[in-house]
Design a protein around this motif. Structure first.
Motif, mmCIF file in Angstrom:
data_model
loop_
_atom_site.group_PDB
_atom_site.id
_atom_site.type_symbol
_atom_site.label_atom_id
_atom_site.label_comp_id
_atom_site.label_asym_id
_atom_site.label_seq_id
_atom_site.Cartn_x
_atom_site.Cartn_y
_atom_site.Cartn_z
ATOM 1 N N ALA A 227 0.567 -1.440 -0.015
ATOM 2 C CA ALA A 227 0.055 -0.098 -0.052
ATOM 3 C C ALA A 227 0.692 1.326 0.061
ATOM 4 O O ALA A 227 0.479 2.372 -0.331
ATOM 5 C CB ALA A 227 -1.042 0.009 1.276
ATOM 6 N N ASN A 228 2.038 1.173 0.493
ATOM 7 C CA ASN A 228 2.829 2.317 0.512
ATOM 8 C C ASN A 228 3.947 2.430 -0.755
ATOM 9 O O ASN A 228 5.026 3.042 -0.468
ATOM 10 C CB ASN A 228 3.876 2.312 1.814
ATOM 11 N N ALA A 229 3.793 1.426 -1.685
ATOM 12 C CA ALA A 229 4.638 1.326 -2.841
ATOM 13 C C ALA A 229 4.999 2.667 -3.480
ATOM 14 O O ALA A 229 6.226 3.074 -3.823
ATOM 15 C CB ALA A 229 4.308 0.258 -3.701
ATOM 16 N N SER A 230 4.021 3.442 -3.821
ATOM 17 C CA SER A 230 4.396 4.840 -4.319
ATOM 18 C C SER A 230 5.208 5.673 -3.663
ATOM 19 O O SER A 230 5.900 6.375 -4.067
ATOM 20 C CB SER A 230 2.877 5.048 -5.061
ATOM 21 N N THR A 231 4.576 5.795 -2.502
ATOM 22 C CA THR A 231 5.403 6.673 -1.500
ATOM 23 C C THR A 231 6.930 6.406 -1.459
ATOM 24 O O THR A 231 7.672 7.267 -1.412
ATOM 25 C CB THR A 231 4.793 6.613 -0.013
ATOM 26 N N CYS A 232 7.215 4.993 -1.285
ATOM 27 C CA CYS A 232 8.407 4.495 -0.885
ATOM 28 C C CYS A 232 9.501 4.756 -2.516
ATOM 29 O O CYS A 232 10.339 4.960 -2.365
ATOM 30 C CB CYS A 232 8.500 2.965 -0.690
ATOM 31 N N ALA A 233 8.592 4.319 -3.552
ATOM 32 C CA ALA A 233 9.107 4.879 -4.988
ATOM 33 C C ALA A 233 9.433 6.323 -5.093
ATOM 34 O O ALA A 233 10.795 6.547 -5.538
ATOM 35 C CB ALA A 233 8.294 4.113 -6.047
ATOM 36 N N ALA A 234 8.805 7.226 -4.645
ATOM 37 C CA ALA A 234 9.010 8.586 -4.648
ATOM 38 C C ALA A 234 10.228 8.956 -3.800
ATOM 39 O O ALA A 234 10.985 9.736 -4.112
ATOM 40 C CB ALA A 234 7.865 9.393 -3.830
ATOM 41 N N LEU A 235 10.426 8.194 -2.773
ATOM 42 C CA LEU A 235 11.703 8.519 -1.959
ATOM 43 C C LEU A 235 12.921 7.525 -2.145
ATOM 44 O O LEU A 235 13.972 7.548 -1.564
ATOM 45 C CB LEU A 235 11.251 8.097 -0.375
#
Length: 266
Positions: A227-235
Protein backbone atom coordinates in the motif's frame (compact mmCIF):
# COMPACT_ATOMS: atom_id res chain seq x y z
CA UNK A 1 5.31 13.43 26.64
CA UNK A 2 4.87 14.83 23.14
CA UNK A 3 7.36 13.03 20.95
CA UNK A 4 9.35 14.42 18.02
CA UNK A 5 9.92 12.85 14.60
CA UNK A 6 11.93 14.29 11.71
CA UNK A 7 13.53 13.03 8.51
CA UNK A 8 15.18 16.22 7.23
CA UNK A 9 18.24 14.96 5.37
CA UNK A 10 16.82 13.84 2.02
CA UNK A 11 14.38 16.66 1.44
CA UNK A 12 14.14 16.91 -2.35
CA UNK A 13 10.46 15.97 -2.03
CA UNK A 14 9.20 16.91 1.47
CA UNK A 15 5.61 15.92 0.68
CA UNK A 16 6.70 12.30 0.14
CA UNK A 17 8.44 12.29 3.53
CA UNK A 18 5.21 13.51 5.15
CA UNK A 19 3.35 10.72 3.34
CA UNK A 20 5.83 8.21 4.70
CA UNK A 21 5.30 9.45 8.25
CA UNK A 22 1.53 9.22 7.77
CA UNK A 23 2.02 5.58 6.80
CA UNK A 24 4.41 4.83 9.67
CA UNK A 25 2.58 6.66 12.45
CA UNK A 26 -0.50 4.36 12.67
CA UNK A 27 1.71 1.30 13.14
CA UNK A 28 3.35 2.97 16.11
CA UNK A 29 0.01 4.14 17.52
CA UNK A 30 -1.60 0.69 17.25
CA UNK A 31 1.36 -0.72 19.17
CA UNK A 32 0.57 1.68 22.01
CA UNK A 33 3.02 4.54 21.61
CA UNK A 34 1.64 7.80 23.00
CA UNK A 35 2.36 11.42 22.11
CA UNK A 36 3.02 10.79 18.43
CA UNK A 37 3.22 13.99 16.38
CA UNK A 38 0.73 14.46 13.58
CA UNK A 39 3.44 15.76 11.25
CA UNK A 40 7.19 15.62 10.90
CA UNK A 41 9.31 18.40 12.37
CA UNK A 42 11.69 20.32 10.12
CA UNK A 43 14.42 21.43 12.55
CA UNK A 44 16.94 24.13 11.76
CA UNK A 45 19.10 23.62 14.88
CA UNK A 46 20.06 20.04 14.20
CA UNK A 47 22.31 19.31 17.16
CA UNK A 48 19.66 20.48 19.61
CA UNK A 49 17.08 18.43 17.73
CA UNK A 50 19.16 15.25 17.81
CA UNK A 51 19.82 15.68 21.53
CA UNK A 52 16.15 16.31 22.36
CA UNK A 53 14.99 13.81 25.03
CA UNK A 54 11.63 13.71 23.22
CA UNK A 55 13.18 12.51 19.96
CA UNK A 56 11.40 9.36 18.85
CA UNK A 57 12.80 9.19 15.34
CA UNK A 58 15.37 11.39 13.69
CA UNK A 59 17.96 11.19 10.95
CA UNK A 60 21.51 12.38 11.34
CA UNK A 61 24.72 12.13 9.37
CA UNK A 62 27.12 9.36 10.31
CA UNK A 63 30.03 11.72 10.99
CA UNK A 64 28.34 13.82 13.70
CA UNK A 65 26.99 10.55 15.09
CA UNK A 66 30.52 9.39 15.93
CA UNK A 67 31.82 12.82 16.94
CA UNK A 68 29.35 15.29 18.44
CA UNK A 69 26.62 12.76 19.25
CA UNK A 70 28.72 9.87 20.53
CA UNK A 71 26.95 8.35 23.54
CA UNK A 72 24.04 10.81 23.25
CA UNK A 73 21.57 8.96 20.97
CA UNK A 74 20.60 5.38 20.13
CA UNK A 75 20.96 4.10 16.58
CA UNK A 76 17.78 2.66 15.07
CA UNK A 77 19.22 1.66 11.70
CA UNK A 78 19.43 2.96 8.16
CA UNK A 79 17.02 3.24 5.27
CA UNK A 80 17.99 1.43 2.06
CA UNK A 81 17.68 3.24 -1.25
CA UNK A 82 17.66 2.38 -4.92
CA UNK A 83 20.12 4.90 -6.34
CA UNK A 84 23.49 4.82 -8.12
CA UNK A 85 26.18 4.57 -5.45
CA UNK A 86 24.05 2.51 -3.05
CA UNK A 87 24.68 -1.15 -2.31
CA UNK A 88 22.51 -2.41 0.51
CA UNK A 89 23.21 -0.37 3.61
CA UNK A 90 26.49 0.93 2.14
CA UNK A 91 26.57 4.26 0.29
CA UNK A 92 29.20 6.23 -1.58
CA UNK A 93 29.60 9.92 -2.25
CA UNK A 94 29.64 10.89 -5.90
CA UNK A 95 32.06 13.59 -7.03
CA UNK A 96 30.51 15.93 -9.57
CA UNK A 97 32.21 18.25 -12.03
CA UNK A 98 30.90 20.26 -14.96
CA UNK A 99 30.21 18.16 -18.04
CA UNK A 100 32.73 20.12 -20.12
CA UNK A 101 35.53 19.71 -17.55
CA UNK A 102 38.28 17.65 -19.24
CA UNK A 103 39.29 15.87 -16.01
CA UNK A 104 39.11 12.08 -16.10
CA UNK A 105 40.41 11.39 -12.59
CA UNK A 106 40.44 13.02 -9.18
CA UNK A 107 44.19 13.60 -9.52
CA UNK A 108 43.48 16.15 -12.23
CA UNK A 109 41.53 18.31 -9.79
CA UNK A 110 44.67 19.10 -7.78
CA UNK A 111 44.89 22.78 -6.89
CA UNK A 112 41.34 23.58 -7.98
CA UNK A 113 38.29 24.73 -5.99
CA UNK A 114 36.10 22.34 -4.02
CA UNK A 115 32.64 23.09 -2.64
CA UNK A 116 31.41 21.22 0.43
CA UNK A 117 28.24 21.38 2.48
CA UNK A 118 29.89 21.39 5.91
CA UNK A 119 32.97 20.07 7.67
CA UNK A 120 30.72 17.85 9.83
CA UNK A 121 29.42 15.96 6.77
CA UNK A 122 30.45 12.39 6.06
CA UNK A 123 29.44 12.40 2.41
CA UNK A 124 30.41 15.98 1.58
CA UNK A 125 33.63 16.29 3.57
CA UNK A 126 35.00 13.32 5.52
CA UNK A 127 34.70 10.78 2.70
CA UNK A 128 36.22 13.24 0.23
CA UNK A 129 39.08 14.09 2.60
CA UNK A 130 39.75 10.36 2.91
CA UNK A 131 39.90 10.04 -0.87
CA UNK A 132 42.34 12.91 -1.50
CA UNK A 133 44.52 12.52 1.61
CA UNK A 134 46.94 10.05 -0.06
CA UNK A 135 47.31 12.54 -2.93
CA UNK A 136 47.84 15.66 -0.82
CA UNK A 137 51.06 17.69 -0.64
CA UNK A 138 51.82 18.97 2.86
CA UNK A 139 48.23 18.15 3.81
CA UNK A 140 46.63 20.04 0.91
CA UNK A 141 45.13 18.79 -2.32
CA UNK A 142 42.67 21.47 -3.39
CA UNK A 143 43.74 25.05 -3.94
CA UNK A 144 40.62 26.58 -2.43
CA UNK A 145 37.50 25.39 -0.60
CA UNK A 146 34.02 26.90 -0.28
CA UNK A 147 31.54 25.93 2.44
CA UNK A 148 28.00 26.10 1.06
CA UNK A 149 25.80 24.77 3.88
CA UNK A 150 23.99 22.06 1.91
CA UNK A 151 24.58 19.51 -0.84
CA UNK A 152 22.30 21.28 -3.32
CA UNK A 153 24.22 24.52 -2.89
CA UNK A 154 27.49 22.66 -3.47
CA UNK A 155 26.17 21.20 -6.71
CA UNK A 156 24.96 24.64 -7.79
CA UNK A 157 28.37 26.14 -6.99
CA UNK A 158 29.97 23.68 -9.40
CA UNK A 159 27.23 24.24 -11.98
CA UNK A 160 27.73 28.02 -11.83
CA UNK A 161 31.52 27.89 -11.99
CA UNK A 162 32.18 29.06 -8.45
CA UNK A 163 33.75 25.68 -7.68
CA UNK A 164 35.16 22.86 -9.79
CA UNK A 165 34.12 19.79 -7.82
CA UNK A 166 31.83 18.71 -4.97
CA UNK A 167 31.24 15.46 -3.14
CA UNK A 168 27.51 14.76 -3.05
CA UNK A 169 25.65 12.09 -1.11
CA UNK A 170 24.52 9.60 -3.75
CA UNK A 171 20.89 9.59 -2.55
CA UNK A 172 20.77 13.37 -2.47
CA UNK A 173 22.16 13.47 -6.01
CA UNK A 174 19.53 11.01 -7.24
CA UNK A 175 16.84 13.14 -5.61
CA UNK A 176 18.18 16.30 -7.25
CA UNK A 177 18.15 14.64 -10.64
CA UNK A 178 14.54 13.55 -10.19
CA UNK A 179 12.97 16.54 -8.43
CA UNK A 180 15.39 19.46 -8.75
CA UNK A 181 17.08 18.89 -12.12
CA UNK A 182 18.15 22.50 -12.59
CA UNK A 183 20.42 22.21 -9.54
CA UNK A 184 22.56 19.58 -11.30
CA UNK A 185 22.17 20.80 -14.87
CA UNK A 186 25.41 20.35 -16.81
CA UNK A 187 27.09 18.19 -14.17
CA UNK A 188 28.55 14.70 -14.44
CA UNK A 189 29.95 12.19 -11.97
CA UNK A 190 33.75 12.02 -12.11
CA UNK A 191 34.25 9.25 -9.55
CA UNK A 192 33.05 7.93 -6.19
CA UNK A 193 34.47 7.75 -2.69
CA UNK A 194 34.91 4.58 -0.69
CA UNK A 195 31.71 3.17 0.78
CA UNK A 196 30.33 3.71 4.28
CA UNK A 197 27.16 2.97 6.24
CA UNK A 198 24.15 5.02 5.15
CA UNK A 199 22.60 7.84 7.15
CA UNK A 200 21.63 6.64 10.63
CA UNK A 201 18.12 6.88 11.96
CA UNK A 202 18.41 7.74 15.65
CA UNK A 203 16.25 8.01 18.73
CA UNK A 204 16.71 9.56 22.15
CA UNK A 205 19.07 7.92 24.59
CA UNK A 206 16.02 7.64 26.84
CA UNK A 207 14.16 5.41 24.36
CA UNK A 208 13.80 1.97 25.92
CA UNK A 209 14.61 -1.34 24.25
CA UNK A 210 10.97 -2.21 23.61
CA UNK A 211 10.30 1.07 21.81
CA UNK A 212 13.51 0.72 19.80
CA UNK A 213 12.44 -2.76 18.68
CA UNK A 214 8.99 -1.41 17.79
CA UNK A 215 10.49 1.37 15.68
CA UNK A 216 12.59 -1.14 13.76
CA UNK A 217 9.65 -3.46 13.11
CA UNK A 218 7.37 -0.60 12.09
CA UNK A 219 9.90 0.91 9.68
CA UNK A 220 10.52 -2.43 7.96
CA UNK A 221 6.79 -3.21 7.75
CA UNK A 222 5.87 0.22 6.40
CA UNK A 223 8.38 -0.05 3.56
CA UNK A 224 7.38 -3.65 2.77
CA UNK A 225 3.65 -2.86 2.68
CA UNK A 226 2.45 -2.75 -0.97
CA UNK A 227 0.00 0.00 0.00
CA UNK A 228 3.01 2.29 0.47
CA UNK A 229 4.78 1.36 -2.76
CA UNK A 230 4.24 4.70 -4.49
CA UNK A 231 5.39 6.68 -1.46
CA UNK A 232 8.51 4.56 -1.10
CA UNK A 233 9.23 4.78 -4.82
CA UNK A 234 9.04 8.58 -4.61
CA UNK A 235 11.69 8.45 -1.89
CA UNK A 236 13.78 5.75 -3.65
CA UNK A 237 13.16 3.59 -0.57
CA UNK A 238 13.55 -0.19 -0.87
CA UNK A 239 14.16 -1.34 2.70
CA UNK A 240 15.34 -0.79 6.23
CA UNK A 241 18.33 -2.31 8.03
CA UNK A 242 18.63 -2.33 11.85
CA UNK A 243 22.12 -1.17 12.83
CA UNK A 244 24.10 -0.50 15.97
CA UNK A 245 26.52 2.33 16.69
CA UNK A 246 29.51 0.16 15.75
CA UNK A 247 28.37 0.11 12.10
CA UNK A 248 29.66 3.69 11.83
CA UNK A 249 33.22 3.04 13.02
CA UNK A 250 34.56 3.40 9.47
CA UNK A 251 33.71 7.09 9.58
CA UNK A 252 36.31 7.60 12.30
CA UNK A 253 38.80 5.37 10.49
CA UNK A 254 38.47 7.56 7.42
CA UNK A 255 39.12 10.68 9.48
CA UNK A 256 42.01 9.21 11.46
CA UNK A 257 43.76 7.82 8.38
CA UNK A 258 43.53 11.22 6.69
CA UNK A 259 44.89 12.92 9.80
CA UNK A 260 47.78 10.46 9.89
CA UNK A 261 48.67 11.54 6.35
CA UNK A 262 48.66 15.18 7.46
CA UNK A 263 45.40 16.02 5.69
CA UNK A 264 43.17 17.60 8.32
CA UNK A 265 40.98 19.73 6.10
CA UNK A 266 39.93 20.28 2.51
Amino acid sequence: MQRVAALPNYDSKPSALEDFWRALRPRLAIAGLQGLPERLSWPTELLAHWRDPALLLGQTCGYPLVTELAGQVRVVGSLLHDAPGCEGVRNRSQLVVRSEDPATSIEQLRGRTVAYNGSDSQSGYNALRSLVAPLADDGRFFGRSIETGRHRSSAEAVRDGRADIASIDCISLAGFRRYLPDSVRGLRVLCETDDFAGLPLVTSLQTDDATLALLRRALAATIADPANASTCAALLLIGFEPLEYAAYSKHMTMRDDAFALGCRSL
